[in-house]
Every structure is written in C-alpha cells, then in structure tokens.
Scaffold this active site. Structure first.
Site, PDB file in Angstrom:
ATOM      1  N   ASP A  33      32.595  38.967  36.635  1.00 24.83           N
ATOM      2  CA  ASP A  33      33.280  37.967  35.695  1.00 24.83           C
ATOM      3  C   ASP A  33      34.480  38.829  34.922  1.00 24.83           C
ATOM      4  O   ASP A  33      34.218  39.654  33.922  1.00 24.83           O
ATOM      5  CB  ASP A  33      32.244  37.655  34.629  1.00 24.83           C
ATOM      6  N   ALA A  34      35.732  38.671  35.479  1.00 27.32           N
ATOM      7  CA  ALA A  34      36.785  39.417  35.117  1.00 27.32           C
ATOM      8  C   ALA A  34      37.984  38.651  34.267  1.00 27.32           C
ATOM      9  O   ALA A  34      38.750  39.060  33.434  1.00 27.32           O
ATOM     10  CB  ALA A  34      37.455  40.004  36.197  1.00 27.32           C
ATOM     11  N   LYS A  35      38.014  37.266  34.789  1.00 28.45           N
ATOM     12  CA  LYS A  35      38.970  36.438  34.109  1.00 28.45           C
ATOM     13  C   LYS A  35      40.320  37.039  34.096  1.00 28.45           C
ATOM     14  O   LYS A  35      41.249  36.696  32.955  1.00 28.45           O
ATOM     15  CB  LYS A  35      38.557  36.032  32.542  1.00 28.45           C
ATOM     16  N   ARG A  36      40.826  37.501  35.388  1.00 35.65           N
ATOM     17  CA  ARG A  36      42.206  38.057  35.417  1.00 35.65           C
ATOM     18  C   ARG A  36      43.028  37.174  35.760  1.00 35.65           C
ATOM     19  O   ARG A  36      42.934  36.043  36.162  1.00 35.65           O
ATOM     20  CB  ARG A  36      41.901  39.172  36.544  1.00 35.65           C
TER      21      ARG A  36
END
Lengths: 289, 289
Positions: B90-93
């Site tokens: 879960d990085a939401k990059r």
C-alpha cells in the site's frame, strides 16, 4: 534554483563507483549501488551548493536501492543541509489520516516509540498528492508546522498525462487543478517575515499558459516549478510565478544540470558543466524576479 | 479477506518488544522499533494466514522507522509469501514516467546497476494514485506485467476528504471518480484464467452507495475495499463488488482484526481474537459472493 537529484545507478558521474568498493556494507549490489549514488550526489551538491537554494531528492531513486538506499538518502540530506541548502523531499505522498501522519513522521518529524524517539529524514519540506482530499494533507501540515517545515501540494504537473484528470472541466466552472489551487491557497498560512504561504504548489514549467492563472488563485504560495530542461519547460516563460517576490518561484532542474557535461564530449568536467548550467538558469530566473 | 498491516510501535502485541532486545542491529531506537514491528507482524500473520488471501502492508508505517524499517518490511513480505499469501504494497505512488519506473523497480521489479541487479520488495501488487494521469500509471503496469504482478489504482477512497476532489461533478457529466474508473477499466487486460482485469481499483467500503455504479463502469476489475471496521464500513453493504465472482472483491480490515482483543480485556489472547474476527468477516463476505 532547486537542484533535483534523481540518481540513476547506471549514469553516475565518473569516480562515484569508486565509493562502492571496499567498505563492508557494500558487499551486496544494493549496498554498492547506494554507496555510489551517495558519492555521486555529494559530488553534484558540492559543485552547485552556492548556486542553488535547495535540493529536491526524488525518493523513488533511493527507495529502489532498499534499506541501503534509505540510509544513503539520509546522509545526502545531512550533507545538503550542512552546506546550507533546504531539502525538499519529492515524495508525492497522499493517504488517510493515520497513514499521512506516519509519512509526516517519516519525512519531516519523529516517531515516539517505547524504544526511544525515532528520527525521520528531517527534510525541510515534502511534496504531497491531493487526490484523496484535504484531510490527507492536514496531518502533513500539522507535523510540518510543529517543526518549521513546509508541504508542497501537486496542483498542475509537468507531464503530458496531467490532461487526463487535472485538466477536467468542472460543472461549477474551471478545472480540477483550479479547485485544488483554491484549496491549497486556503490551507496555507503566511510566514512571519516573507509573507509567503507555508503550503506550496507544484506547478509544471511545461504548461506556462497556466502559471498566471495559478498565481491569481494562489497569490502568496511558493511555486515549485519542475519540468525545465529535459522535460521541455523554459525558465523565460515563468515570470508570473515571481509576482510575490524572488522566493515565489522555485525553478527545479535535474537532468539538465547533472548531465550538462554529456553534451560536451567524454573529456568534459561534470562539476564545471553542472555549475555553469545552474548559473545560467539562475541568471535567467533572476532576470524575471 | 485482506489483512491490513499498519503497525504502530506503541501498540504492538504483547511479546513483540522482546524481539527488540539483544541483537546488534537493535541498538538504535529505529533498529529496536523495527525488530519489534517485524515480530508483531509475523505473529499477526501466523494467526490469520489460513483465513486471509493477502496482506496489505502500509508502507508509511515501515518507512517512519528508516532503513531498519525498510529491512523489516522486506522480511515481513517474505514471511507472508512463504505462508502462501499475496502481498499488496500500500504505497499510493504516482509520479512522472522515469520516477514511476523507479517506484515500480522498488516495489515490484528489480533495478539493473553496474554493481549487479538490485532486488525490489517483490510485492505481488502495489497501490497507485491517479492524480497526475495515466502516463504515471503506465510504467507501473509495464513492470507489473513483466513480473506477473498487479497495480491497484485509487478510484473512490474511504476517507471523508474523498468529497473534496474525487467527488467533483464534471462539465461532461459524472464525477472525477467515474472518469478515473473509466480509465482504470480501459488500462486493464483480463487474466487468462480468472477473466479479472490486471488493474485493480481502490473502492472505499465507507461509501457503499457508489459500489454498484463503480462495478457497472469496471465490470471485471478487482476491487480492493478498505474502510471496514475502524473506519465504519460494513461488509454487508458491498455485495455489488462480487458480481464478477468471489475474487472480484478484496475486503481489507486492519485495526479491527489486529486490535480485536482490546475489546476483551487485558487477559485476552490477541491471536485468537484476530483469527476469530477474520473468520467472522470472511463468513460475511462469502455470504455475499
């Protein structure tokens, strides 16, 4: 001028790889690459430290080297700050409240634990993505204000894909980026001396036709202006960014400075070429302010 | 069911802190906290590994512990995969092309360097933010396809601030999140066996009124559904997510599983309480599929 640091382990300055030999922690490819990246970044910083006011490390370039990459980022940050530069962590984070707080702890603040306080990166500012809304920016801003740091929010970016969602026209008039700009203006508070807001905006230098409009919506917001050079933006087109003063526009160049010597042939001096290009860009910017 | 791992060093399971004592790398607060977080995550994984199909580590929670935190994340990822679980980073990059590629190398792929190939985290999927446009998703997707991994794009998130920009009404009709959903549907390609798309969507469980509409726009997209439990979402409201089959909806719970024992008093067994809560949520989800 802001120096962007986007180190590619395959395109470092000559000599940077020497740092990868020898030391114990460099036995793995990640350790060796991180040592070389760190040496490269130190050399680039030393070349332009008195021409730029800030450095913007691209976190992705360090994260791909794992734990040694994170350690190198910490040491590059310390080196830049010791040279009197601000460090703007280009992270583009955005997440729900508790996770946003964790990112703020990671980059700007510290984390209290039963094992003692864990220091974060200690950056002077971080970039953030607005997609999930202002409640994902608020924890970053609370932490930033507690330590005297800043938050810089993506508004209208420099890449062609900015047209996909940022440029969508709203039923209420204007675009998504104009609505984001209004919220960014509202989130900020003016600094005691400069009068500039403590919430900045990323405004791509590749779409100069929007800069005047963004300045009208955000009269006291510092603009971080990437996209000059390799991405095609021109410093000469960015005058409206400087309306609130010389510090209103932070022009960022990365590859055009760090790789300036590549145009001059194999014998060129990377440090001299980087410094000359940074000085050239600064002179153009000063002509606008 | 997907287990979310958002470890807070101040609220770990009893005994996790024991791992922080002794070993050489734990002499710093960051090293000690990372060792404790790793022990906690291993214990939680062991408790629920045969009830969930995937684990979703929140990268911010590891990044705030610096280089030792990144190393701990790597070991937790290996432990989960050894137990047969998928790991969804879960990085939401979201960043411009070259930087997006670096994030993909960091989380899904590898990085070629003159010092040898540097392994990334090796996650099975990563989350991404769409704000900057589809050209910032494309490098993630190219890397993901090369290694058989997936990309999961934020569409309509679970936090209250989702109303700020995601819910804006467009001049062309519909909302920003509906336009993002259309692009996510177009980006995906169906898997050879499941028929499900290789580009997923984050769809908050706290706004169930949108789930049917999102399923209509993205008929074969796997939905990652956070927001159940601590954030107020109810599994019972998510039936449309499962229209393409049982794998169409990945319900995520973090604090409601990991902290289930806190409701039962000081003597409660965290592992037994976590397992019971995960089984309860899974049974409700299976009733919908």
């Amino acid at each position: 001028m802001v120096l962007g640091l986007d180190p590619d382990p395959a395109r470092l300055w000559p000599g940077a790889g020497d740092a990868a030999a020898g030391a114990g922690h460099t036995r793995t490819p990640a350790g060796a690459a991180a040592a070389a990246v760190e040496a490269h970044c130190r050399a680039v910083l030393d070349a332009v430290a008195d021409v730029v006011v800030a450095v913007k490390p691209q976190l992705a370039c360090f994260e791909r080297l794992g734990a040694p990459g994170r350690a190198a980022l910490g040491r590059v940050t310390e080196h830049a700050q010791a040279a009197g530069l601000l460090v703007l962590a280009d992270a583009k984070r955005g997440d729900i409240d508790v996770s946003a707080l964790a990112y703020a702890q990671s980059l700007l603040g510290t984390t209290a634990t039963p094992f003692g306080e864990v220091a974060g990166l200690g950056a002077d500012a971080m970039t953030a993505s607005p997609y999930m809304g202002t409640d994902t920016i608020a924890p970053l801003l609370r932490t930033a204000r507690a330590v005297g740091a800043g938050v810089i929010v993506l508004v209208r970016t420099s890449n062609p894909g900015a047209a996909d969602f940022e440029d969508l026209e709203l039923a209420s008039g204007g675009t998504v980026w104009e609505e984001v700009a209004r919220r960014v203006d509202a989130l900020g508070e003016p600094g005691p001396e400069s009068g500039l807001s403590d919430v900045g905006a990323v405004v791509g230098a590749t779409a100069p036709q929007h800069v005047a409009r963004l300045r009208a919506i955000m009269p006291s917001t510092p603009f971080l202006l990437p996209g000059v050079g390799a991405q095609g933006g021109r410093v000469e087109d960015l005058a409206p960014a400087f309306a609130p003063g010389p510090a209103g526009g932070l022009i960022t160049a990365s590859r055009s400075i760090v790789r300036a010597h590549e145009a001059d042939g194999a014998s060129a001096d990377p440090a001299a070429a980087a410094r000359a290009e940074a000085e050239r860009l600064r002179a153009v910017a000063w002509g606008l302010a």
